[in-house]
Design a protein around this motif. Structure first.
Motif, mmCIF file in Angstrom:
data_model
loop_
_atom_site.group_PDB
_atom_site.id
_atom_site.type_symbol
_atom_site.label_atom_id
_atom_site.label_comp_id
_atom_site.label_asym_id
_atom_site.label_seq_id
_atom_site.Cartn_x
_atom_site.Cartn_y
_atom_site.Cartn_z
ATOM 1 N N SER A 26 12.068 -5.891 0.070
ATOM 2 C CA SER A 26 10.853 -5.895 0.887
ATOM 3 C C SER A 26 10.660 -7.254 1.539
ATOM 4 O O SER A 26 11.186 -8.277 1.077
ATOM 5 C CB SER A 26 9.633 -5.541 0.028
ATOM 6 N N TRP A 27 9.895 -7.238 2.647
ATOM 7 C CA TRP A 27 9.544 -8.460 3.362
ATOM 8 C C TRP A 27 8.039 -8.698 3.238
ATOM 9 O O TRP A 27 7.280 -7.767 2.922
ATOM 10 C CB TRP A 27 9.919 -8.325 4.838
ATOM 11 N N PRO A 28 7.589 -9.898 3.503
ATOM 12 C CA PRO A 28 6.135 -10.154 3.473
ATOM 13 C C PRO A 28 5.398 -9.213 4.424
ATOM 14 O O PRO A 28 5.894 -8.867 5.499
ATOM 15 C CB PRO A 28 6.025 -11.615 3.914
ATOM 16 N N ALA A 29 4.219 -8.787 4.028
ATOM 17 C CA ALA A 29 3.466 -7.800 4.804
ATOM 18 C C ALA A 29 2.984 -8.382 6.120
ATOM 19 O O ALA A 29 2.765 -9.593 6.264
ATOM 20 C CB ALA A 29 2.285 -7.300 3.979
ATOM 21 N N PHE A 30 2.793 -7.481 7.116
ATOM 22 C CA PHE A 30 2.269 -7.881 8.433
ATOM 23 C C PHE A 30 0.752 -7.703 8.503
ATOM 24 O O PHE A 30 0.138 -8.095 9.487
ATOM 25 C CB PHE A 30 2.935 -7.026 9.526
ATOM 26 N N TYR A 31 0.152 -7.065 7.506
ATOM 27 C CA TYR A 31 -1.297 -6.891 7.405
ATOM 28 C C TYR A 31 -1.876 -6.151 8.611
ATOM 29 O O TYR A 31 -2.942 -6.479 9.106
ATOM 30 C CB TYR A 31 -1.991 -8.230 7.183
ATOM 31 N N VAL A 32 -1.164 -5.171 9.096
ATOM 32 C CA VAL A 32 -1.640 -4.264 10.130
ATOM 33 C C VAL A 32 -0.800 -2.993 10.027
ATOM 34 O O VAL A 32 0.364 -3.040 9.607
ATOM 35 C CB VAL A 32 -1.515 -4.900 11.536
ATOM 36 N N LEU A 33 -1.395 -1.866 10.366
ATOM 37 C CA LEU A 33 -0.666 -0.606 10.304
ATOM 38 C C LEU A 33 0.528 -0.630 11.250
ATOM 39 O O LEU A 33 0.380 -0.917 12.435
ATOM 40 C CB LEU A 33 -1.594 0.560 10.666
ATOM 41 N N ILE A 34 1.720 -0.314 10.729
ATOM 42 C CA ILE A 34 2.945 -0.262 11.528
ATOM 43 C C ILE A 34 3.207 1.194 11.897
ATOM 44 O O ILE A 34 3.379 2.048 11.023
ATOM 45 C CB ILE A 34 4.134 -0.852 10.759
ATOM 46 N N ASN A 35 3.228 1.463 13.218
ATOM 47 C CA ASN A 35 3.439 2.824 13.701
ATOM 48 C C ASN A 35 4.904 3.157 13.948
ATOM 49 O O ASN A 35 5.295 4.324 13.871
ATOM 50 C CB ASN A 35 2.679 3.052 15.013
ATOM 51 N N ALA A 36 5.725 2.159 14.300
ATOM 52 C CA ALA A 36 7.106 2.437 14.688
ATOM 53 C C ALA A 36 7.973 1.238 14.372
ATOM 54 O O ALA A 36 7.514 0.090 14.423
ATOM 55 C CB ALA A 36 7.192 2.780 16.172
ATOM 56 N N VAL A 37 9.254 1.508 14.065
ATOM 57 C CA VAL A 37 10.238 0.464 13.780
ATOM 58 C C VAL A 37 11.525 0.813 14.515
ATOM 59 O O VAL A 37 11.946 1.975 14.526
ATOM 60 C CB VAL A 37 10.512 0.348 12.268
ATOM 61 N N SER A 39 0.930 1.314 6.051
ATOM 62 C CA SER A 39 -0.366 0.683 5.851
ATOM 63 C C SER A 39 -0.221 -0.766 5.393
ATOM 64 O O SER A 39 0.694 -1.105 4.634
ATOM 65 C CB SER A 39 -1.173 1.462 4.817
ATOM 66 N N ARG A 40 -1.169 -1.606 5.869
ATOM 67 C CA ARG A 40 -1.232 -3.031 5.528
ATOM 68 C C ARG A 40 0.044 -3.782 5.893
ATOM 69 O O ARG A 40 0.346 -4.820 5.331
ATOM 70 C CB ARG A 40 -1.538 -3.208 4.040
ATOM 71 N N GLY A 41 0.798 -3.199 6.816
ATOM 72 C CA GLY A 41 1.963 -3.913 7.323
ATOM 73 C C GLY A 41 3.117 -3.981 6.359
ATOM 74 O O GLY A 41 3.991 -4.848 6.496
ATOM 75 N N GLY A 42 3.189 -3.092 5.408
ATOM 76 C CA GLY A 42 4.295 -3.096 4.462
ATOM 77 C C GLY A 42 5.597 -2.687 5.120
ATOM 78 O O GLY A 42 5.638 -1.774 5.951
ATOM 79 N N ASP A 98 0.856 -1.180 0.000
ATOM 80 C CA ASP A 98 0.000 0.000 0.000
ATOM 81 C C ASP A 98 0.895 1.234 0.000
ATOM 82 O O ASP A 98 2.032 1.203 0.499
ATOM 83 C CB ASP A 98 -0.916 0.010 1.223
ATOM 84 N N SER A 99 0.387 2.349 -0.553
ATOM 85 C CA SER A 99 1.192 3.572 -0.643
ATOM 86 C C SER A 99 1.277 4.331 0.669
ATOM 87 O O SER A 99 2.114 5.234 0.813
ATOM 88 C CB SER A 99 0.611 4.495 -1.725
ATOM 89 N N GLY A 100 0.420 4.025 1.635
ATOM 90 C CA GLY A 100 0.441 4.741 2.904
ATOM 91 C C GLY A 100 1.689 4.414 3.707
ATOM 92 O O GLY A 100 1.904 3.274 4.112
ATOM 93 N N ILE A 101 2.540 5.420 3.957
ATOM 94 C CA ILE A 101 3.781 5.242 4.721
ATOM 95 C C ILE A 101 3.610 5.951 6.060
ATOM 96 O O ILE A 101 3.344 7.145 6.112
ATOM 97 C CB ILE A 101 5.002 5.809 3.977
ATOM 98 N N ARG A 102 3.777 5.207 7.142
ATOM 99 C CA ARG A 102 3.589 5.756 8.492
ATOM 100 C C ARG A 102 4.898 6.181 9.133
ATOM 101 O O ARG A 102 4.946 7.161 9.865
ATOM 102 C CB ARG A 102 2.898 4.702 9.376
ATOM 103 N N THR A 103 5.986 5.451 8.868
ATOM 104 C CA THR A 103 7.240 5.764 9.555
ATOM 105 C C THR A 103 8.429 5.540 8.635
ATOM 106 O O THR A 103 8.415 4.664 7.761
ATOM 107 C CB THR A 103 7.389 4.917 10.833
ATOM 108 N N LEU A 104 9.448 6.372 8.815
ATOM 109 C CA LEU A 104 10.731 6.254 8.131
ATOM 110 C C LEU A 104 11.825 6.221 9.188
ATOM 111 O O LEU A 104 11.848 7.065 10.089
ATOM 112 C CB LEU A 104 10.978 7.460 7.216
ATOM 113 N N THR A 105 12.719 5.259 9.103
ATOM 114 C CA THR A 105 13.840 5.190 10.031
ATOM 115 C C THR A 105 15.024 4.568 9.313
ATOM 116 O O THR A 105 14.878 4.035 8.200
ATOM 117 C CB THR A 105 13.469 4.386 11.282
ATOM 118 N N LYS A 106 16.178 4.617 9.908
ATOM 119 C CA LYS A 106 17.370 4.013 9.309
ATOM 120 C C LYS A 106 17.838 2.843 10.174
ATOM 121 O O LYS A 106 17.793 2.914 11.413
ATOM 122 C CB LYS A 106 18.488 5.039 9.150
#
Length: 1003
Positions: A140-151, A126-129, A107-115
């Motif tokens: 890329s890794w297989p999706a988690f199918y849930v919104l990821i807020n932090a890494v 979005s969608r656990g991407g 999905d194109s929705g990006i919630r967080t960027l980190t290094k």
């Protein structure tokens, strides 16, 4: 900071030794966590209100206005996470990355960027991407199918992911995944924030508080952190051995197991994100804008102060120390800029600034269309002129010898301000020519020069008033600028040029119009190094030599990008700054000297505008002073949106940043190609365009580039601010393209971007092909030679008898042709002579022998074009014999013809070889005087007029007297020379209407 840390440790040991009380230790922890904000050994940062603000929205290319996260990759690109993809920003434009095969995101929705630990960029949302971008490309890794807020990543390379409703995930380096939820010890399955600290503890900010996990332990055990309310923890930041905790109800600090409120002013503040910058703490909130805690205390920036939205979602400090703010209404940036602009939002009484005047007390007086403000170290105060000025619209300012300030207004004359009030006022009722005072200049005797819209006034120390207008020698009554030289010469800038009032009272004009038609003189600036007065005009900058009066124009002819300039200022480094309608220009002193010495033809410049801290690039002119240098060396400029100031010495600080550079695109014959090192291009790749970008964000529009194509260029090619290079018709071979970047006045980047490629040859461009071709050619040539020799032998016999047979016939034909050729030559010569005679007759007047109207029109067009190209003067004179019809009627047409011949002969005798004299028609003549000023033309015409008037015509008829009237017009750059004829004809008409036998000059 090392001094602060050492001091804190000594304090801790001392108190611990003497008191040993837990409560004091807790208090000390809070002090240690906050001490860096109140201690500073360096200069204080700029106030939050003085930062230069910029913002970007979907109108500027962003895919979405909600900015969830911001980060900068190792190559220098800025990445912005939005709900419609990640935008990569190079300072000029955005490139979009969303779902698809390239990124592998679902999905194109990006919630967080980190290094990660290797500096690679991690994108999640979005969608656990979850995807990683590195120098090698995307993974890329297989999706988690849930919104990821932090890494977050631990030291064993495990990735920890906080989700919206499904707790915490751990993904190991080999790809195994483990999920932790409330049943495993978490306070909530909603995870807002994660932090891996220096002790490899994973801090987990959930929807109901904070916990931490020892990531090195064999079994997971979540340790809740007490002392916090059971509310969402939105952000976690490590500082030293402490952890800053941003929650829905305030900002807290954890230190050695104890949690306390960070600052009473931040209690119940919904903190959404944090940024630590040196001794400053930036605090983003969910609904109250942006806060900063520093030496200035707690400052707030909200939508009222320029923030696009009060909901702050992300904060980031880039490599150039710009603070990027992600809001719900777009991307926002705060940074230092060369210019700082003070407007009504900062306390000015009005935004439209006409005059800026540094005062001897260190303050700066700022005159606006709505009154005066005074800027000083204590802030900005308003000078209320209501008692003497109804509109309080200020045009000009000047400081008197006693420190009082003279104020020129738009409609209320001149006011003197002393001791907090207006002590004197002069206006039209006092004898001034006008109430509109655009220039004020006190002199050493205590007198006061006042330039107005209707002329110049002088008020002596005794109160006597003198007025000067066009009758006294001013070229125009509209006075905008004044300068008094040490030798007593007063320079007066008007709407019609420059005048000089000499110590003896005589007023003379400066020949500005000869310099590209300059008229308006907006400002004067003496040069501290040379006896030069810089004049800002509507055609560029004029250098006036104060010793010999010579003029030199520095305008379009030396590369200036505009015509109108308002005020020059020379800084302490002797470089020159120039205000204009399109920004502030800066010139290097060395280049100015080379231009004046004719050692250089083009003048390089820097143009500063809105991107450099100015609220408006439109500077104001026509008032005095429109720009000035303050006591601290700072330069101030009046603009249509506030007073802008720059400290020239800070430019080196901005130039110290060296932007990295990347090659972004390659086009071959108009088709975009992948940037693969060693790319092999097919034969026929005859047009290559490489696009590159310097990844600097302070002044991206002024980043300079230099390129070199190894294998083609002998040296580096300077590209200026152009971020592309094009090559055509490159021969086959191996090439490497290199590019470097720098800010103006800065060093070139040691790191350069390189791209290698090969252009394949056509088959006929290969060396082997030419060897085979040469061998085949030699063999074929041998065969053809043998065949040819045999053929020639057979034909030789045939030709011998044919030659003998034809020889007699050819001899007869040759004799005949010689006779015909002689006859044709004689006929052609006769036709040529007739054509020359006809051409001459078509261009000459039969009676006078002068050029006729047709020949004169050709000369006029040619000379106008030459004058426009060379900028040399050109004059046109139309001459008419007075009462010539009476001569014809009284003495006969034959006498009239003789008069025309005599007049034509007299005109020719007083003109030069290069001048064109023509009979215009009837009794009218036209004279074209190239490289002749209007004043010289007038002298020539006077001699012609007197010679014609004094000619003895008695041999033609008794009592015959002839006079002429003339009209003179100087070429003013008209694109249509008919306008020059019209102006000369109008002048001739005025001469005849004024009594004839006289000369009139067109304006």
């Amino acid at each position: 900071m090392s001094e602060v840390t050492a001091a804190a440790k000594v304090m801790a040991r001392t108190i611990q030794f003497f008191l040993r009380q837990q409560r004091l230790l807790l208090l000390l922890a809070a002090i240690c966590g906050n001490i860096f904000f109140v201690y500073s050994s360096a200069a204080a940062p700029a106030r939050l209100a003085d930062y230069f603000q910029e913002n970007w929205t979907t109108r500027d290319g962003l895919p979405h206005n909600t900015i969830n996260s911001i980060n900068q990759s190792t190559d220098g690109y800025l990445w912005i996470a939005t709900w419609e993809g990640a935008a990569r920003f190079n300072g000029r434009e955005f490139d979009m990355f969303g779902r698809g095969e390239l990124t592998g995101l679902p999905d194109s929705g990006i919630r967080t960027l980190t290094k990660d630990r290797n500096g690679n960029l991690l994108l999640a949302g979005s969608r656990g991407g979850l995807s990683r971008r590195s120098a090698d490309g995307w993974h890329s890794w297989p999706a988690f199918y849930v919104l990821i807020n932090a890494v977050s990543q631990s030291s064993n390379d495990s990735l920890w992911l906080g989700t919206e409703g499904q707790g915490l995930f751990q993904q190991t380096a080999d790809g195994r995944r483990t999920q932790y939820r409330v049943a495993d010890g978490l306070a909530s399955d909603v995870i807002h924030s994660l932090l891996t600290d220096s002790h490899d503890r994973l801090w987990i900010g959930s929807g109901r508080g904070l916990a931490w996990l020892d990531t090195t332990a064999a079994e997971a055990r979540f340790v809740p952190v007490s002392g916090l309310p059971a509310v969402p923890v939105f952000v976690l930041k490590q500082y030293g051995d402490s952890v800053l905790i941003g929650t829905e109800r305030g900002l807290y600090i954890w230190h050695q197991g104890t949690v306390e409120l960070f600052n009473a002013g931040l209690a119940d503040m919904p903190v959404s994100t944090l940024l630590i910058q040196d001794k400053q703490l930036w605090i983003g909130t969910t609904d109250r804008g942006l806060l900063r805690y520093s030496e200035w205390g707690l400052e707030t920036l909200s939508m009222a102060g320029g923030l696009p939205n009060n909901r702050i979602l992300s904060l980031y400090l880039d490599r150039e120390n710009s603070v990027w703010v992600g809001t719900n209404g777009g991307l926002f940036r705060l940074r230092d800029a060369p210019f700082v602009t003070y407007t009504a939002e900062n306390g000015l009484v009005g935004d439209y600034v006409r005059a800026v005047m540094p005062h001897s007390d260190g303050s700066v007086w700022i005159g606006t269309s709505q009154g005066i403000s005074r800027y000083s170290a204590t802030g900005i105060e308003h000078i209320n002129l209501a008692e003497a000025s109804r509109g309080q619209s200020v045009l000009s300012l000047a400081e008197a010898a006693d420190g009082s300030v003279w104020i020129g207004t738009y409609s209320d004359g001149a006011l003197q301000w002393r001791d907090g009030r207006v002590v004197r006022q002069y206006d039209r009722t006092s004898g001034l020519l006008a109430n509109e005072i655009r220039a004020i200049l006190p002199d050493a005797s205590g007198g006061l020069w006042l330039g107005s819209g209707q002329g110049l006034n002088y008020l002596s120390a005794q109160g006597d008033l003198q007025n000067f207008g066009t009758a006294e020698g001013l070229p125009a009554p509209f006075v905008m600028a004044l300068y008094l030289h040490k030798d007593g010469r007063l320079f007066i800038g008007t709407g019609g040029g420059v005048a000089i009032r000499h110590p003896d009272g005589k007023i003379t004009a400066v020949a500005l119009p000869a310099l590209d038609g300059a008229e308006y003189a907006f400002g004067f600036t003496p040069d501290p190094l040379k006896d030069i007065l810089w004049m800002a005009t509507d055609r560029g900058l004029v250098a006036y030599d104060l010793n010999n009066g010579s003029l030199q124009m520095l305008g379009r002819n030396v590369g200036l990008p505009l015509d109108k300039v308002f005020q020059a200022v020379v800084d302490r480094q002797h470089n020159l700054w120039l205000s204009s309608n399109r920004g502030i220009l800066r010139f290097e002193r060395s280049q100015l000297d080379e231009i004046l010495a004719a050692k250089r033809s083009e003048l390089d410049y820097e143009l500063f505008g809105e991107g450099d801290g100015m609220q408006s690039a439109q500077a104001n002119g026509g008032s005095m002073p429109a720009a000035a240098m303050a006591a601290d060396g700072g330069l101030w400029f009046a603009t249509s949106k506030g007073a802008s100031t720059v400290q020239p010495t800070t430019l080196k600080r901005f130039a110290a940043n060296i932007p990295p550079v990347v090659i972004e695109a390659l086009q071959v014959n108009g088709v975009t190609m992948a940037l693969e090192q060693g790319l092999r291009l097919a034969a026929g790749a005859n047009r290559l365009e490489l696009q590159f970008a310097g990844l600097g964000y302070i002044m991206p529009q002024r980043i300079q580039y230099r390129t070199k194509l190894h294998g083609f260029d002998a040296d580096w090619v300077e590209r200026g601010s152009n971020n592309s290079a094009e090559y055509t018709n490159l021969p086959p071979g191996q090439y490497q393209f290199s590019v470097r970047a720098s800010y103006p006045q800065g060093e070139w980047s040691a790191q350069q971007a390189n791209f290698s490629f090969v252009i394949a040859p056509y088959f006929w461009q290969r060396p082997g092909f030419w060897l085979i071709f040469a061998g085949a050619g030699l063999l074929l040539a041998g065969i053809m030679l043998r065949w040819r020799l045999n053929t020639l032998r057979r034909r030789e016999q045939l030709l011998r008898w044919q030659v003998a047979e034809k020889t007699v016939e050819l001899q007869q034909q040759a004799d005949h042709l010689r006779a015909v050729d002689k006859e044709r030559s004689e006929l052609l010569e006769q036709i040529k002579r007739q054509a020359q005679d006809f051409a001459l007759q078509a261009r000459l007047d039969a009676l006078t022998g002068l050029a006729n109207r047709r020949a004169f029109d050709e000369s006029l067009a040619r000379e106008c074009a030459r004058a426009r190209r060379t900028q040399l003067p050109l004059c046109l004179v139309l001459l008419d014999i007075d009462h010539f019809k009476l001569v014809n009627d009284t003495f006969s047409h034959s006498i009239g013809d003789e008069v025309l011949k005599l007049v034509a002969d007299t005109i020719c005798r007083h003109c030069r070889e290069e001048d064109t004299v023509a009979r215009w028609g009837g009794e009218e003549f036209a004279v074209l005087l190239p490289n002749t000023s209007v004043y010289a033309a007038e002298d020539i015409c006077q001699r012609i007029r007197l010679a014609i008037m004094q000619t003895d015509y008695s041999t033609l008829a008794a009592d015959l007297h002839i006079t002429v009237s003339m009209g003179i017009a100087g070429f003013a750059g008209e694109t249509q020379h008919d306008k020059l004829l019209s102006r000369s004809d109008s002048a001739l008409y005025r001469a005849k209407q004024s009594g004839r036998n006289r000369i009139d000059i067109a304006v």
